[in-house]
Design a protein around this motif. Structure first.
Motif, PDB file in Angstrom:
ATOM      1  N   PHE A  23     -12.160  -3.614  -2.839  1.00 53.72           N
ATOM      2  CA  PHE A  23     -11.169  -2.894  -2.027  1.00 53.72           C
ATOM      3  C   PHE A  23      -9.833  -2.801  -2.774  1.00 53.72           C
ATOM      4  CE2 PHE A  23      -7.625  -3.351   1.047  1.00 53.72           C
ATOM      5  CZ  PHE A  23      -7.738  -2.140   1.706  1.00 53.72           C
ATOM      6  N   ILE A  24      -9.392  -3.935  -3.317  1.00 55.06           N
ATOM      7  CA  ILE A  24      -8.103  -3.955  -4.021  1.00 55.06           C
ATOM      8  C   ILE A  24      -8.155  -3.046  -5.259  1.00 55.06           C
ATOM      9  CG2 ILE A  24      -6.589  -5.432  -5.430  1.00 55.06           C
ATOM     10  CD1 ILE A  24      -7.085  -7.656  -3.360  1.00 55.06           C
ATOM     11  N   THR A  35       5.306  -5.293 -11.275  1.00 61.12           N
ATOM     12  CA  THR A  35       4.301  -5.536 -12.332  1.00 61.12           C
ATOM     13  C   THR A  35       4.750  -6.617 -13.317  1.00 61.12           C
ATOM     14  OG1 THR A  35       5.055  -3.593 -13.553  1.00 61.12           O
ATOM     15  CG2 THR A  35       3.077  -3.322 -12.229  1.00 61.12           C
ATOM     16  N   VAL A  85      -8.111   0.681  -4.061  1.00 60.99           N
ATOM     17  CA  VAL A  85      -6.836   1.149  -3.497  1.00 60.99           C
ATOM     18  C   VAL A  85      -5.721   1.099  -4.545  1.00 60.99           C
ATOM     19  CG1 VAL A  85      -5.045   0.658  -1.780  1.00 60.99           C
ATOM     20  CG2 VAL A  85      -7.451   0.537  -1.137  1.00 60.99           C
ATOM     21  N   PHE A  86      -5.535  -0.059  -5.174  1.00 58.42           N
ATOM     22  CA  PHE A  86      -4.365  -0.227  -6.046  1.00 58.42           C
ATOM     23  C   PHE A  86      -4.558   0.438  -7.413  1.00 58.42           C
ATOM     24  CE2 PHE A  86      -3.489  -3.391  -2.883  1.00 58.42           C
ATOM     25  CZ  PHE A  86      -2.109  -3.375  -2.778  1.00 58.42           C
ATOM     26  N   PHE A 103       0.820  -1.212   0.000  1.00 60.55           N
ATOM     27  CA  PHE A 103       0.000   0.000   0.000  1.00 60.55           C
ATOM     28  C   PHE A 103       0.859   1.269   0.000  1.00 60.55           C
ATOM     29  CE2 PHE A 103      -2.659  -3.320   1.731  1.00 60.55           C
ATOM     30  CZ  PHE A 103      -3.856  -3.125   1.086  1.00 60.55           C
ATOM     31  N   VAL A 148      -1.662   1.556  -9.784  1.00 63.55           N
ATOM     32  CA  VAL A 148      -0.824   0.386 -10.119  1.00 63.55           C
ATOM     33  C   VAL A 148      -1.461  -0.308 -11.320  1.00 63.55           C
ATOM     34  CG1 VAL A 148       0.022  -1.854  -9.296  1.00 63.55           C
ATOM     35  CG2 VAL A 148      -0.087   0.083  -7.724  1.00 63.55           C
ATOM     36  N   ASN A 149      -0.611  -0.714 -12.282  1.00 61.93           N
ATOM     37  CA  ASN A 149      -1.135  -1.430 -13.448  1.00 61.93           C
ATOM     38  C   ASN A 149      -1.321  -2.904 -13.106  1.00 61.93           C
ATOM     39  OD1 ASN A 149      -1.343   0.627 -15.367  1.00 61.93           O
ATOM     40  ND2 ASN A 149       0.875   0.587 -15.649  1.00 61.93           N
ATOM     41  N   LEU A 150      -2.540  -3.269 -12.774  1.00 63.61           N
ATOM     42  CA  LEU A 150      -2.800  -4.681 -12.458  1.00 63.61           C
ATOM     43  C   LEU A 150      -3.339  -5.377 -13.710  1.00 63.61           C
ATOM     44  CD1 LEU A 150      -4.411  -4.384  -8.915  1.00 63.61           C
ATOM     45  CD2 LEU A 150      -2.147  -5.243  -9.475  1.00 63.61           C
ATOM     46  N   VAL A 173     -17.372 -11.843   0.862  1.00 64.66           N
ATOM     47  CA  VAL A 173     -15.971 -11.497   1.175  1.00 64.66           C
ATOM     48  C   VAL A 173     -15.137 -11.311  -0.101  1.00 64.66           C
ATOM     49  CG1 VAL A 173     -13.846 -12.314   2.302  1.00 64.66           C
ATOM     50  CG2 VAL A 173     -16.027 -12.495   3.492  1.00 64.66           C
ATOM     51  N   TYR A 183       3.452   1.692  -2.202  1.00 68.23           N
ATOM     52  CA  TYR A 183       4.055   1.931  -3.509  1.00 68.23           C
ATOM     53  C   TYR A 183       3.590   3.283  -4.042  1.00 68.23           C
ATOM     54  CZ  TYR A 183       4.852  -3.156  -3.527  1.00 68.23           C
ATOM     55  OH  TYR A 183       5.229  -4.429  -3.209  1.00 68.23           O
ATOM     56  N   LEU A 208      -3.679   4.197  -6.066  1.00 63.16           N
ATOM     57  CA  LEU A 208      -2.217   4.115  -6.234  1.00 63.16           C
ATOM     58  C   LEU A 208      -1.782   4.020  -7.698  1.00 63.16           C
ATOM     59  CD1 LEU A 208      -1.392   1.643  -3.289  1.00 63.16           C
ATOM     60  CD2 LEU A 208      -1.083   4.100  -3.304  1.00 63.16           C
ATOM     61  N   MET A 238      -6.612  -9.630 -12.412  1.00 64.88           N
ATOM     62  CA  MET A 238      -6.700  -9.486 -10.956  1.00 64.88           C
ATOM     63  C   MET A 238      -8.097  -9.792 -10.429  1.00 64.88           C
ATOM     64  SD  MET A 238      -7.845  -7.375  -8.346  1.00 64.88           S
ATOM     65  CE  MET A 238      -8.122  -5.731  -8.962  1.00 64.88           C
ATOM     66  N   TYR A 265       2.683  -8.797  -7.138  1.00 67.73           N
ATOM     67  CA  TYR A 265       2.633  -8.415  -8.553  1.00 67.73           C
ATOM     68  C   TYR A 265       2.940  -6.917  -8.702  1.00 67.73           C
ATOM     69  CZ  TYR A 265       1.103  -7.914 -13.363  1.00 67.73           C
ATOM     70  OH  TYR A 265       1.081  -7.651 -14.700  1.00 67.73           O
ATOM     71  N   SER A 266       2.372  -6.117  -7.808  1.00 67.73           N
ATOM     72  CA  SER A 266       2.539  -4.662  -7.913  1.00 67.73           C
ATOM     73  C   SER A 266       3.985  -4.225  -7.708  1.00 67.73           C
ATOM     74  CB  SER A 266       1.689  -3.954  -6.861  1.00 67.73           C
ATOM     75  OG  SER A 266       0.372  -4.404  -6.926  1.00 67.73           O
ATOM     76  N   GLY A 285      -5.096 -12.726  -0.921  1.00 71.57           N
ATOM     77  CA  GLY A 285      -5.390 -11.793  -2.020  1.00 71.57           C
ATOM     78  C   GLY A 285      -4.428 -10.616  -2.022  1.00 71.57           C
ATOM     79  N   VAL A 334      -1.602  -9.605  -4.996  1.00 71.13           N
ATOM     80  CA  VAL A 334      -1.645  -8.287  -5.642  1.00 71.13           C
ATOM     81  C   VAL A 334      -0.404  -7.470  -5.250  1.00 71.13           C
ATOM     82  CG1 VAL A 334      -2.954  -6.137  -5.786  1.00 71.13           C
ATOM     83  CG2 VAL A 334      -4.150  -8.307  -5.803  1.00 71.13           C
ATOM     84  N   VAL A 376      -8.752 -12.882  -8.001  1.00 75.03           N
ATOM     85  CA  VAL A 376      -9.074 -12.654  -6.582  1.00 75.03           C
ATOM     86  C   VAL A 376     -10.428 -13.276  -6.244  1.00 75.03           C
ATOM     87  CG1 VAL A 376      -9.676 -10.870  -4.884  1.00 75.03           C
ATOM     88  CG2 VAL A 376      -7.622 -10.623  -6.251  1.00 75.03           C
ATOM     89  N   ALA A 392     -12.227 -15.862   6.088  1.00 80.01           N
ATOM     90  CA  ALA A 392     -12.234 -14.534   5.462  1.00 80.01           C
ATOM     91  C   ALA A 392     -10.854 -13.894   5.581  1.00 80.01           C
ATOM     92  CB  ALA A 392     -13.289 -13.651   6.130  1.00 80.01           C
ATOM     93  N   SER A 450     -10.199 -16.539  -3.925  1.00 80.79           N
ATOM     94  CA  SER A 450     -10.638 -16.227  -2.556  1.00 80.79           C
ATOM     95  C   SER A 450     -11.732 -17.206  -2.132  1.00 80.79           C
ATOM     96  CB  SER A 450     -11.180 -14.802  -2.466  1.00 80.79           C
ATOM     97  OG  SER A 450     -10.170 -13.893  -2.735  1.00 80.79           O
ATOM     98  N   ALA A 504      -8.453 -15.518   3.110  1.00 81.57           N
ATOM     99  CA  ALA A 504      -8.666 -15.060   1.734  1.00 81.57           C
ATOM    100  C   ALA A 504      -8.149 -13.639   1.534  1.00 81.57           C
ATOM    101  CB  ALA A 504     -10.154 -15.133   1.393  1.00 81.57           C
ATOM    102  N   ILE A 505      -8.374 -12.780   2.521  1.00 83.62           N
ATOM    103  CA  ILE A 505      -7.918 -11.381   2.411  1.00 83.62           C
ATOM    104  C   ILE A 505      -6.388 -11.325   2.378  1.00 83.62           C
ATOM    105  CG2 ILE A 505      -7.821  -9.174   3.655  1.00 83.62           C
ATOM    106  CD1 ILE A 505     -10.712  -9.874   4.678  1.00 83.62           C
ATOM    107  N   LEU A 554     -13.414  -7.845  -1.160  1.00 86.88           N
ATOM    108  CA  LEU A 554     -11.949  -7.813  -1.289  1.00 86.88           C
ATOM    109  C   LEU A 554     -11.540  -7.293  -2.667  1.00 86.88           C
ATOM    110  CD1 LEU A 554      -9.102  -8.521  -0.201  1.00 86.88           C
ATOM    111  CD2 LEU A 554      -9.443 -10.843  -1.056  1.00 86.88           C
TER     112      LEU A 554
END
Lengths: 498, 167
Positions: free
Chosen positions: B153-154, A407, B157-158, A49, B164-166, B146, A51, B162, B120, A403-404, A396, A400, B124, A389, B128, A392-393, B150
């Motif tokens: 959220f990702i 990239t 944020v990303f 978070f 970010v190239n996902l 969930v 980056y 941010l 992504m 990868y970020s 996940g 991500v 996810v 939960a 998940s 999984a979070i 998730l």
């Protein structure tokens, strides 16, 4: 120093810094309150978070998370006898009996206020010691730097959970991982197997995410979907009489100083600080018979010490560039992502970083006390978030986040391998902290080792003619030898009684 | 595993916990680590010689490291053997729900292979659900809610915050 401190405080003119402080504190409380998840995992998960975020904003968020995770660990320890972090175990010894007596509010207030005072006092000590320490370290040569890195690693490996031998093996694994890539001096590829993606070495962030976070997912799978924990009612959060807190001031002050000193020692950390402080407080207490049955002194001593250790662990990190704990090792990785190299030169080249850390620890005290007290009922319920939960979070965010970092898919593969490796190593009882520390310090160790030899025309006597280097190498040896001897004696004693 | 229990509770109960004596597990671990560090030492020995007499070269530090670690591994094995033969009862290493753990390992490996191809959001969402199911979650609402939360959220944020190239 005062001008630099003002520079640190001036960072809080930026609302983003406040946002990072509050966000870090909230996530820290959340992580700290969930049994099994510690500050190391929290800091590792927060790295993705950061980056592209300003370094000052990032470091404030990371420090807030680290401190808040130690605060948060106490809440579940007090309310449901389930310490969120290892450092809160001693808090549970008295905190939970107080809850059973219907005094949960008192216990929580004392624990959170003691934590805050602990951080406040220890930050003062951090400022007073880190700056002179960094100035002293500017005189170090390559031999001393090699010795210093070896001491840091040996103490963490020798004092970590499990046997010192396993700590040494962990150190070897971490250092071996650090040697992968191009040789820094002559540019020869080492241990890359011809894979050009490894030429720059193993990427640190995916390794951190894998070892600390993804391996934890597999442990959550082992736990399965757990049953709900019934927590006690929290009443009277502000009902602690002023005189009761005033009566604890000596305990809190002594524990804060003790916690800071123990926190500075690499490998000792918040858990040892809280246990030692608890034992010392019990010894000097006028009511030692109450310890273990619901003593406010016990709660205060444990919490003041384990939070002071947070600031203590920052001293070798910021002043010497040597992380003294698993969490600070992860944090050094986060700083490297931002292009910041902790160490003595940090105070002269980028003073805004260490001084913002100092300022954020102080500014964070009232914020964390407020969040802790206002949200006590919520934090108590956090332990009931279903494990599936959380698994999984965490998984996940790991994928991500990895990868970020570049990239590309390479860090994702590294993270997955490290996650499985971390799980297997933890099952074998091999501690992970020395691996991370060795990975972080490996290049610095090897470079200084070779520089020392080159500067001494290839003669090895440089490692036994400088008094400081000799002292450091002796400490490194004792770091393994003493816990090893203690473990053998304990085993003989068990065999005698078996 | 208790014999009577295994007969009454079926294969799930029989394979609910895998256990091994800690020293035996340590010995197996030592054998694997010894092999890895032996290869590491061989590779270090094969690295080019130093360019001059004062340096130890690219392989010097790894050689010292490999030898020290091999000694530590032998010491760990010796300690495990001592514990195995000692009168003090050995401790156990256990893996609870090993089938679920193995399934999750496979899920993680598949996710690491197909993360980019699937993208992504799909990755996810799908993985998940799979991870939660492997962890024992059976409530449909949780299994749907969930992963959706998730992924949102990702993405927020990303991707949005941010940049970010996902995939």
């Amino acid at each position: 120093m005062l001008a630099n401190l003002a520079l640190g405080f001036s960072a809080f003119a930026d609302p983003m810094v406040w946002g990072a402080l509050v966000f870090g504190a909230l996530v820290g409380y959340l992580i700290g309150a969930i049994p099994g998840l510690g500050p190391s995992l929290g800091v590792a998960l927060l790295i993705p978070f950061t980056y592209g975020v300003d370094p000052v904003v990032s470091i404030v968020g990371l420090v807030a998370l680290y401190a808040a995770a130690e605060y948060g660990g106490a809440i579940t320890a007090v309310l449901i006898n389930s310490p969120g972090t290892a450092a809160a175990v001693a808090t549970a010894w008295d905190g939970y009996p107080l809850t059973q007596q219907g005094r949960a509010g008192e216990a929580l207030t004392v624990s959170i206020v003691s934590s805050g005072v602990g951080i406040f006092v220890s930050t003062g000590l951090l400022i007073l010691t880190a700056v002179p320490l960094s100035e002293f370290a500017l005189n170090f040569g390559p031999g001393e730097y090699f010795g210093l890195a070896l001491v840091g690693l040996s103490l963490v490996a020798g004092l970590s959970d499990g046997s010192p031998i396993k700590g040494m093996v962990a150190m070897g694994i971490g250092l071996a991982m650090a040697t992968i890539g191009l040789d820094v001096q002559i540019g020869v590829p080492r241990f890359t197997g011809g894979n050009y993606e490894l030429f720059e070495g193993l990427p640190l962030v995916p390794v951190l995410l894998g070892l600390y976070a993804l391996s934890e997912v597999l442990f959550m799978i082992e736990d399965g979907a757990s049953a709900k924990i019934k927590s006690a009612a929290v009443g009277g959060l502000t009902s602690v009489p002023y005189f009761a807190l005033k009566g604890l001031k000596t305990v809190i002050l002594r524990s804060s100083i003790l916690g800071y000193v123990i926190g500075v020692i690499p490998g000792a950390g918040a858990s040892i600080a809280s246990f030692v402080s608890y034992a010392v407080t019990k010894r000097f207490s006028k009511t030692p018979e109450l310890f273990g049955k619901g003593s406010l002194e016990g709660v205060a001593s444990s919490e003041a010490a384990n939070n002071s250790a947070v600031a203590g662990a920052m001293a070798p990190l910021l002043a010497l560039g040597i992380p003294g704990s698993a969490t600070t090792a992860v944090m050094i990785g986060a700083l490297m992502v931002q292009g910041i190299q902790p160490g003595p030169l940090l105070f002269t080249r980028s003073p805004e970083i260490p001084y913002t850390v100092f300022a954020s620890l102080w500014v964070g005290v009232p914020v964390m006390i407020f969040i802790g007290l206002a949200g006590a009922r919520v934090w108590a319920q956090v332990a009931n978030i279903p494990r599936p939960a959380i698994a999984a979070i965490v998984a996940g965010i790991c994928f991500v986040g990895a990868y970020s970092s570049e990239t590309t898919m390479f860090p994702v593969h590294v993270m997955t391998v490290c996650g499985i490796l971390g799980y297997v190593l933890r099952k074998l009882g091999v501690p992970l902290a020395p691996i991370i520390l060795a990975m972080v310090l490996g290049e610095m160790m090897e470079t200084n080792f070779r520089r020392a030899l080159i500067s001494n025309k290839g003669e090895w006597d440089i490692f036994y003619t400088s008094p400081l280097t000799v002292l450091l190498l002796v400490i490194a040896f004792l770091a393994f030898a003493l816990p090893g001897i203690a473990a053998m004696r304990a085993r003989k004693a068990r065999a005698a009684t078996a | 595993m208790d014999h009577d229990l295994s007969e009454t509770r079926g294969w799930r109960a029989r394979f609910d916990v895998l256990r091994g004596a800690s020293p035996v597990i340590d010995l197996i671990g030592c054998a694997v680590l010894f092999a890895i560090f032996w290869v590491y030492l061989s590779s270090a020995l094969a690295l080019p010689a130093p360019l001059n007499n004062v340096d130890i070269g690219a392989g010097g530090f790894p050689r010292l490291l490999a030898i020290a670690t091999l000694i530590a591994i032998v010491a760990m094995a010796a300690s495990a053997l001592y514990r195995l033969l000692d009168s003090v009862p050995v401790s156990w290493v256990s893996v609870r729900r090993p089938v679920n753990v193995a399934i999750t390992v496979v899920i993680l490996i598949i996710q690491s292979i197909y993360f980019e191809q699937l993208g992504m959001l799909v990755s996810v969402l799908v993985f998940s659900v799979a991870t939660m199911a492997a962890c024992g979650e059976r409530r449909i609402l949780h299994l749907i809610g969930v992963p959706l939360a998730l992924a949102a959220f990702i993405y927020t944020v990303f991707v949005l915050a941010l940049h970010v190239n996902l995939p």
